[in-house]
Design an enzyme around this catalytic site. Structure first.
Site, PDB file in Angstrom:
ATOM      1  N   ASN A 175      -6.179  10.948  -0.449  1.00 20.26           N
ATOM      2  CA  ASN A 175      -7.440  11.461  -0.985  1.00 20.26           C
ATOM      3  C   ASN A 175      -8.593  10.516  -0.676  1.00 20.26           C
ATOM      4  OD1 ASN A 175      -6.975  13.952  -2.791  1.00 20.26           O
ATOM      5  ND2 ASN A 175      -5.262  12.607  -3.249  1.00 20.26           N
ATOM      6  N   ALA A 204      -8.841   5.025  -5.255  1.00 20.74           N
ATOM      7  CA  ALA A 204      -8.059   3.828  -4.960  1.00 20.74           C
ATOM      8  C   ALA A 204      -8.705   2.913  -3.931  1.00 20.74           C
ATOM      9  CB  ALA A 204      -6.675   4.264  -4.479  1.00 20.74           C
ATOM     10  N   HIS A 221      -5.353  -0.472   1.522  1.00 17.73           N
ATOM     11  CA  HIS A 221      -6.360   0.254   2.308  1.00 17.73           C
ATOM     12  C   HIS A 221      -7.331  -0.764   2.907  1.00 17.73           C
ATOM     13  CE1 HIS A 221      -4.999   3.948   0.464  1.00 17.73           C
ATOM     14  NE2 HIS A 221      -5.273   3.492  -0.739  1.00 17.73           N
TER      15      HIS A 221
HETATM   16  N1  LIG Z   1      -8.947  10.412  -5.613  1.00 15.61           N
HETATM   17  C1  LIG Z   1      -7.970   9.502  -5.551  1.00 15.61           C
HETATM   18  O1  LIG Z   1      -8.163   8.331  -5.220  1.00 15.61           O
HETATM   19  C2  LIG Z   1      -6.588   9.907  -5.936  1.00 15.61           C
HETATM   20  C3  LIG Z   1      -5.593   8.929  -6.090  1.00 15.61           C
HETATM   21  C4  LIG Z   1      -4.325   9.329  -6.464  1.00 15.61           C
HETATM   22  C5  LIG Z   1      -4.042  10.670  -6.650  1.00 15.61           C
HETATM   23  N2  LIG Z   1      -5.014  11.607  -6.453  1.00 15.61           N
HETATM   24  C6  LIG Z   1      -4.736  13.046  -6.613  1.00 15.61           C
HETATM   25  O2  LIG Z   1      -4.895  13.398  -7.982  1.00 15.61           O
HETATM   26  C7  LIG Z   1      -3.990  14.469  -8.305  1.00 15.61           C
HETATM   27  C8  LIG Z   1      -3.137  14.072  -9.524  1.00 15.61           C
HETATM   28  O3  LIG Z   1      -2.377  12.910  -9.209  1.00 15.61           O
HETATM   29  P1  LIG Z   1      -1.183  12.434 -10.159  1.00 15.61           P
HETATM   30  O4  LIG Z   1      -0.740  11.096  -9.657  1.00 15.61           O
HETATM   31  O5  LIG Z   1      -1.552  12.584 -11.584  1.00 15.61           O
HETATM   32  O6  LIG Z   1      -0.057  13.517  -9.775  1.00 15.61           O
HETATM   33  P2  LIG Z   1       1.197  13.978 -10.654  1.00 15.61           P
HETATM   34  O7  LIG Z   1       2.097  14.669  -9.691  1.00 15.61           O
HETATM   35  O8  LIG Z   1       1.729  12.855 -11.449  1.00 15.61           O
HETATM   36  O9  LIG Z   1       0.566  15.053 -11.667  1.00 15.61           O
HETATM   37  C9  LIG Z   1      -0.012  16.270 -11.265  1.00 15.61           C
HETATM   38  C10 LIG Z   1       0.189  17.280 -12.383  1.00 15.61           C
HETATM   39  O10 LIG Z   1      -0.585  18.447 -12.086  1.00 15.61           O
HETATM   40  C11 LIG Z   1       0.216  19.598 -12.276  1.00 15.61           C
HETATM   41  N3  LIG Z   1      -0.281  20.630 -11.355  1.00 15.61           N
HETATM   42  C12 LIG Z   1      -0.135  20.696 -10.012  1.00 15.61           C
HETATM   43  N4  LIG Z   1      -0.770  21.781  -9.527  1.00 15.61           N
HETATM   44  C13 LIG Z   1      -1.311  22.420 -10.589  1.00 15.61           C
HETATM   45  C14 LIG Z   1      -2.099  23.594 -10.738  1.00 15.61           C
HETATM   46  N5  LIG Z   1      -2.412  24.351  -9.682  1.00 15.61           N
HETATM   47  N6  LIG Z   1      -2.512  23.950 -11.980  1.00 15.61           N
HETATM   48  C15 LIG Z   1      -2.174  23.184 -13.053  1.00 15.61           C
HETATM   49  N7  LIG Z   1      -1.428  22.075 -12.978  1.00 15.61           N
HETATM   50  C16 LIG Z   1      -1.004  21.684 -11.752  1.00 15.61           C
HETATM   51  C17 LIG Z   1       1.643  19.163 -12.001  1.00 15.61           C
HETATM   52  O11 LIG Z   1       2.576  19.999 -12.699  1.00 15.61           O
HETATM   53  C18 LIG Z   1       1.646  17.738 -12.533  1.00 15.61           C
HETATM   54  O12 LIG Z   1       2.013  17.657 -13.897  1.00 15.61           O
HETATM   55  C19 LIG Z   1      -3.171  14.739  -7.039  1.00 15.61           C
HETATM   56  O13 LIG Z   1      -3.729  15.802  -6.301  1.00 15.61           O
HETATM   57  C20 LIG Z   1      -3.318  13.448  -6.257  1.00 15.61           C
HETATM   58  O14 LIG Z   1      -3.167  13.652  -4.859  1.00 15.61           O
HETATM   59  C21 LIG Z   1      -6.282  11.245  -6.129  1.00 15.61           C
END
Ligand SMILES: NC(=O)c1ccc[n+]([C@@H]2O[C@H](COP(=O)([O-])OP(=O)(O)OC[C@H]3O[C@@H](n4cnc5c(N)ncnc54)[C@H](O)[C@@H]3O)[C@@H](O)[C@H]2O)c1
Length: 280
Positions: free
Chosen positions: A200, A133, A230
């Site tokens: 993140n 992001a 940000h």
């Molecule tokens: N790098 C970046 O810029 C950035 C930006 C936004 C989100 N993220 C991260 O990416 C990840 C996904 O984000 P999202 O918005 O799709 O979240 P979300 O909550 O919409 O989806 C996450 C999914 O993963 C599943 N899950 C959680 N832990 C699990 C595990 N141990 N094994 C299998 N499945 C699991 C959950 O059931 C859920 O369906 C999060 O960790 C979030 O913090 C990163």
């Protein structure tokens, strides 16, 4: 439609079928990413089933995360949680699959970083961390040996931060905040521990400058904003760099910015395409 093997296309497995994972899957299904999504896993099986119901080309739902990388895949895409990275990254690389990590905060744990970094070398595999992001990672990579400081100021609506472990520790009531207020200031490592689903981007910034300094993070709560903003200010021998990005939150998950999803899609598209690669 059954999944027919498309010769020459990379095969992808998806770990996590939430907001980011689903939109990556749809980008593959609609041809924006020239690849095949062959296997998926989510700890919540309903999420996997819901995702399959939206796709024309149906991937197989596997019963646990380890079964993802034991299949003949080229790339596993993690879009789940830091815990999922901690539990699965090593076995994915040992199974000789490349890995794209969205939950980049996991890598600020030094032991996890070392395990993943060593495994990349030992098994000759690549881990991709999309810019997510924020903007400016391309320039920061180029000047990483000349950086003196990086400061990230993140401003979010209270709803984007609710449920973070920070609030268990510090008893801050988000509903009492009526005007922009800084609720946290500290290192990126502390930020990803206290706000594991929210910052993140601070992990990425810290990883770029790893070894020289830690990114300083300020988190501002603004009940009147509709954006995830940000502002990154970096300085060093190279000069000074300031970037600002006002992100629209994803409609299904206010913690995740639309740009983070688009950044993941573009990274995977680029991995799957033979082309001229633009940018650092
Ligand atoms: N790098 C970046 O810029 C950035 C930006 C936004 C989100 N993220 C991260 O990416 C990840 C996904 O984000 P999202 O918005 O799709 O979240 P979300 O909550 O919409 O989806 C996450 C999914 O993963 C599943 N899950 C959680 N832990 C699990 C595990 N141990 N094994 C299998 N499945 C699991 C959950 O059931 C859920 O369906 C999060 O960790 C979030 O913090 C990163």
């Amino acid at each position: 439609m059954l999944l027919l093997e498309k010769i020459g296309m990379k095969r992808i497995g998806l770990l996590g079928c939430g907001s980011i994972g689903s939109q990556i899957a749809i980008a593959i299904d609609t041809g924006k990413i020239p690849a095949q999504l062959t296997h998926i896993y989510d700890v919540d099986k309903k999420k996997s089933e819901l995702l399959v119901s939206k796709l024309q080309q149906k991937p197989e739902i596997v019963e646990n995360a380890h079964l993802l990388s034991s299949n003949p895949l080229d790339l596993v895409v993690e879009a789940a949680s830091q815990e999922a990275v901690n539990d699965n990254a090593l076995s994915i690389l040992q199974n000789r699959k490349d890995l794209l990590i969205m939950s980049s905060g996991a890598l600020l744990d030094e032991s996890i970083f070392e395990i993943i970094s060593d495994a990349c070398k030992e098994f000759k595999k690549t881990v991709y961390l999309p810019s997510g992001a924020i903007s400016g990672i391309d320039a920061l990579k180029s000047v990483k040996n000349e950086l003196d400081s990086v400061v990230l100021i993140t401003t979010k609506h209270p709803d984007s931060l609710r449920g973070a472990p920070f609030f268990e520790q510090f008893k801050q009531n988000l509903d009492e905040i009526k005007e922009p207020s800084t609720i946290f200031e500290g290192t990126a490592s502390e930020a990803v521990r206290l706000f594991p689903k929210n910052v993140n981007v601070s992990a990425l910034l810290s990883l770029v400058g790893l070894g020289s300094h830690e990114t300083i993070v300020k988190i501002v709560v603004d009940p009147n904003t509709t954006k995830n903003t940000h502002v990154i200010t970096s300085s060093g021998k190279f000069g000074k760099l300031t970037t600002t990005i006002e992100n629209v939150p994803d409609e299904n998950n206010p913690r995740t910015s639309r740009l983070a999803i688009l950044s993941a899609i573009e990274t995977i598209r680029s991995i799957c395409t033979d082309e001229i690669k633009i940018g650092t």
